[in-house]
Scaffold this motif. Structure first.
Motif, PDB file in Angstrom:
ATOM      1  N   CYS A  14      37.485  32.803  25.753  1.00  0.00           N
ATOM      2  CA  CYS A  14      38.110  33.633  26.784  1.00  0.00           C
ATOM      3  C   CYS A  14      37.360  34.968  26.869  1.00  0.00           C
ATOM      4  O   CYS A  14      36.991  35.539  25.854  1.00  0.00           O
ATOM      5  CB  CYS A  14      39.578  33.876  26.424  1.00  0.00           C
ATOM      6  SG  CYS A  14      40.457  34.886  27.623  1.00  0.00           S
ATOM      7  N   PRO A  37      49.532  37.207  27.963  1.00  0.00           N
ATOM      8  CA  PRO A  37      49.411  36.561  29.270  1.00  0.00           C
ATOM      9  C   PRO A  37      50.560  36.952  30.190  1.00  0.00           C
ATOM     10  O   PRO A  37      51.673  37.207  29.737  1.00  0.00           O
ATOM     11  CB  PRO A  37      49.479  35.068  28.932  1.00  0.00           C
ATOM     12  CG  PRO A  37      50.341  35.018  27.714  1.00  0.00           C
ATOM     13  CD  PRO A  37      50.048  36.291  26.949  1.00  0.00           C
ATOM     14  N   VAL A  39      52.023  35.744  34.355  1.00  0.00           N
ATOM     15  CA  VAL A  39      52.098  34.512  35.137  1.00  0.00           C
ATOM     16  C   VAL A  39      50.715  34.116  35.661  1.00  0.00           C
ATOM     17  O   VAL A  39      50.285  32.991  35.494  1.00  0.00           O
ATOM     18  CB  VAL A  39      53.100  34.668  36.304  1.00  0.00           C
ATOM     19  CG1 VAL A  39      53.079  33.445  37.205  1.00  0.00           C
ATOM     20  CG2 VAL A  39      54.496  34.917  35.761  1.00  0.00           C
ATOM     21  N   ASP A  40      50.019  35.045  36.276  1.00  0.00           N
ATOM     22  CA  ASP A  40      48.687  34.750  36.808  1.00  0.00           C
ATOM     23  C   ASP A  40      47.668  35.824  36.443  1.00  0.00           C
ATOM     24  O   ASP A  40      46.674  36.015  37.129  1.00  0.00           O
ATOM     25  CB  ASP A  40      48.737  34.543  38.330  1.00  0.00           C
ATOM     26  CG  ASP A  40      49.368  35.711  39.058  1.00  0.00           C
ATOM     27  OD1 ASP A  40      49.846  36.653  38.396  1.00  0.00           O
ATOM     28  OD2 ASP A  40      49.388  35.702  40.302  1.00  0.00           O
ATOM     29  N   HIS A  41      47.938  36.536  35.361  1.00  0.00           N
ATOM     30  CA  HIS A  41      47.055  37.597  34.887  1.00  0.00           C
ATOM     31  C   HIS A  41      46.970  37.553  33.362  1.00  0.00           C
ATOM     32  O   HIS A  41      47.853  36.999  32.709  1.00  0.00           O
ATOM     33  CB  HIS A  41      47.589  38.976  35.282  1.00  0.00           C
ATOM     34  CG  HIS A  41      47.589  39.223  36.744  1.00  0.00           C
ATOM     35  ND1 HIS A  41      48.626  38.830  37.552  1.00  0.00           N
ATOM     36  CD2 HIS A  41      46.684  39.808  37.545  1.00  0.00           C
ATOM     37  CE1 HIS A  41      48.358  39.183  38.796  1.00  0.00           C
ATOM     38  NE2 HIS A  41      47.180  39.775  38.814  1.00  0.00           N
ATOM     39  N   ARG A  57      44.242  44.714  33.409  1.00  0.00           N
ATOM     40  CA  ARG A  57      44.815  43.449  33.879  1.00  0.00           C
ATOM     41  C   ARG A  57      43.717  42.649  34.560  1.00  0.00           C
ATOM     42  O   ARG A  57      43.037  43.145  35.453  1.00  0.00           O
ATOM     43  CB  ARG A  57      45.943  43.734  34.863  1.00  0.00           C
ATOM     44  CG  ARG A  57      46.609  42.470  35.371  1.00  0.00           C
ATOM     45  CD  ARG A  57      47.760  42.824  36.242  1.00  0.00           C
ATOM     46  NE  ARG A  57      47.279  43.057  37.603  1.00  0.00           N
ATOM     47  CZ  ARG A  57      48.079  43.116  38.656  1.00  0.00           C
ATOM     48  NH1 ARG A  57      49.385  43.011  38.508  1.00  0.00           N
ATOM     49  NH2 ARG A  57      47.582  43.318  39.848  1.00  0.00           N
ATOM     50  N   ARG A  58      43.540  41.416  34.118  1.00  0.00           N
ATOM     51  CA  ARG A  58      42.536  40.528  34.707  1.00  0.00           C
ATOM     52  C   ARG A  58      43.247  39.473  35.533  1.00  0.00           C
ATOM     53  O   ARG A  58      44.101  38.743  35.036  1.00  0.00           O
ATOM     54  CB  ARG A  58      41.703  39.845  33.637  1.00  0.00           C
ATOM     55  CG  ARG A  58      40.622  38.962  34.224  1.00  0.00           C
ATOM     56  CD  ARG A  58      39.796  38.315  33.138  1.00  0.00           C
ATOM     57  NE  ARG A  58      38.744  37.519  33.699  1.00  0.00           N
ATOM     58  CZ  ARG A  58      38.865  36.256  34.093  1.00  0.00           C
ATOM     59  NH1 ARG A  58      40.022  35.639  33.987  1.00  0.00           N
ATOM     60  NH2 ARG A  58      37.849  35.600  34.593  1.00  0.00           N
ATOM     61  N   ASP A  59      42.896  39.402  36.790  1.00  0.00           N
ATOM     62  CA  ASP A  59      43.448  38.401  37.693  1.00  0.00           C
ATOM     63  C   ASP A  59      42.811  37.056  37.365  1.00  0.00           C
ATOM     64  O   ASP A  59      41.593  36.962  37.251  1.00  0.00           O
ATOM     65  CB  ASP A  59      43.144  38.805  39.135  1.00  0.00           C
ATOM     66  CG  ASP A  59      43.892  37.971  40.151  1.00  0.00           C
ATOM     67  OD1 ASP A  59      43.894  36.728  40.015  1.00  0.00           O
ATOM     68  OD2 ASP A  59      44.454  38.556  41.080  1.00  0.00           O
ATOM     69  N   LEU A  60      43.610  36.017  37.202  1.00  0.00           N
ATOM     70  CA  LEU A  60      43.093  34.687  36.881  1.00  0.00           C
ATOM     71  C   LEU A  60      42.621  33.927  38.115  1.00  0.00           C
ATOM     72  O   LEU A  60      41.830  33.001  38.001  1.00  0.00           O
ATOM     73  CB  LEU A  60      44.153  33.873  36.139  1.00  0.00           C
ATOM     74  CG  LEU A  60      44.554  34.423  34.771  1.00  0.00           C
ATOM     75  CD1 LEU A  60      45.695  33.596  34.195  1.00  0.00           C
ATOM     76  CD2 LEU A  60      43.376  34.456  33.828  1.00  0.00           C
ATOM     77  N   GLU A  61      43.101  34.308  39.302  1.00  0.00           N
ATOM     78  CA  GLU A  61      42.719  33.628  40.542  1.00  0.00           C
ATOM     79  C   GLU A  61      41.329  34.052  41.011  1.00  0.00           C
ATOM     80  O   GLU A  61      40.529  33.237  41.422  1.00  0.00           O
ATOM     81  CB  GLU A  61      43.745  33.917  41.640  1.00  0.00           C
ATOM     82  CG  GLU A  61      45.135  33.407  41.338  1.00  0.00           C
ATOM     83  CD  GLU A  61      45.255  31.919  41.506  1.00  0.00           C
ATOM     84  OE1 GLU A  61      44.677  31.384  42.472  1.00  0.00           O
ATOM     85  OE2 GLU A  61      45.930  31.290  40.688  1.00  0.00           O
TER      86      GLU A  61
END
Length: 88
Positions: A14, A37, A39-41, A57-61
């Motif tokens: 990661c 983690p 929900v999407d970050h 904060r890292r956006d996963l999308e």
């Protein structure tokens, strides 16, 4: 606030923040204090070589990083170019 973050491969492959750029200033991450983690970050609480703490904060999308929280080192100005934290 969007920020540029240089990463390295961390635990389990990661990406982990290694440095962040705030305007013209580059801050090296000296320690990852916490990570969790969303929900999407992914969130990282890090200590910079300037003594300040940052929550990133890292956006996963999409490959984007944001600065969520800045906490200046004790005795340092709160934020260059800003009014600093609100006093209550």
């Amino acid at each position: 606030m969007r920020v540029d973050v240089a990463c390295r491969a961390g635990h389990g492959g990661c990406e982990e923040p290694q440095a962040l750029t705030l305007g013209e200033r580059r801050v090296r991450v000296t320690e990852i204090l916490d990570r969790w983690p969303g929900v999407d970050h992914l969130y990282f609480k890090v200590l910079g070589d300037d003594g300040a703490r940052y929550i990133l904060r890292r956006d996963l999308e999409i490959p984007a990083w944001e600065l969520e929280v800045y906490e200046a080192a004790e005795g340092s100005p709160a934020w260059a170019g800003g009014d600093g934290p609100l006093q209550g």
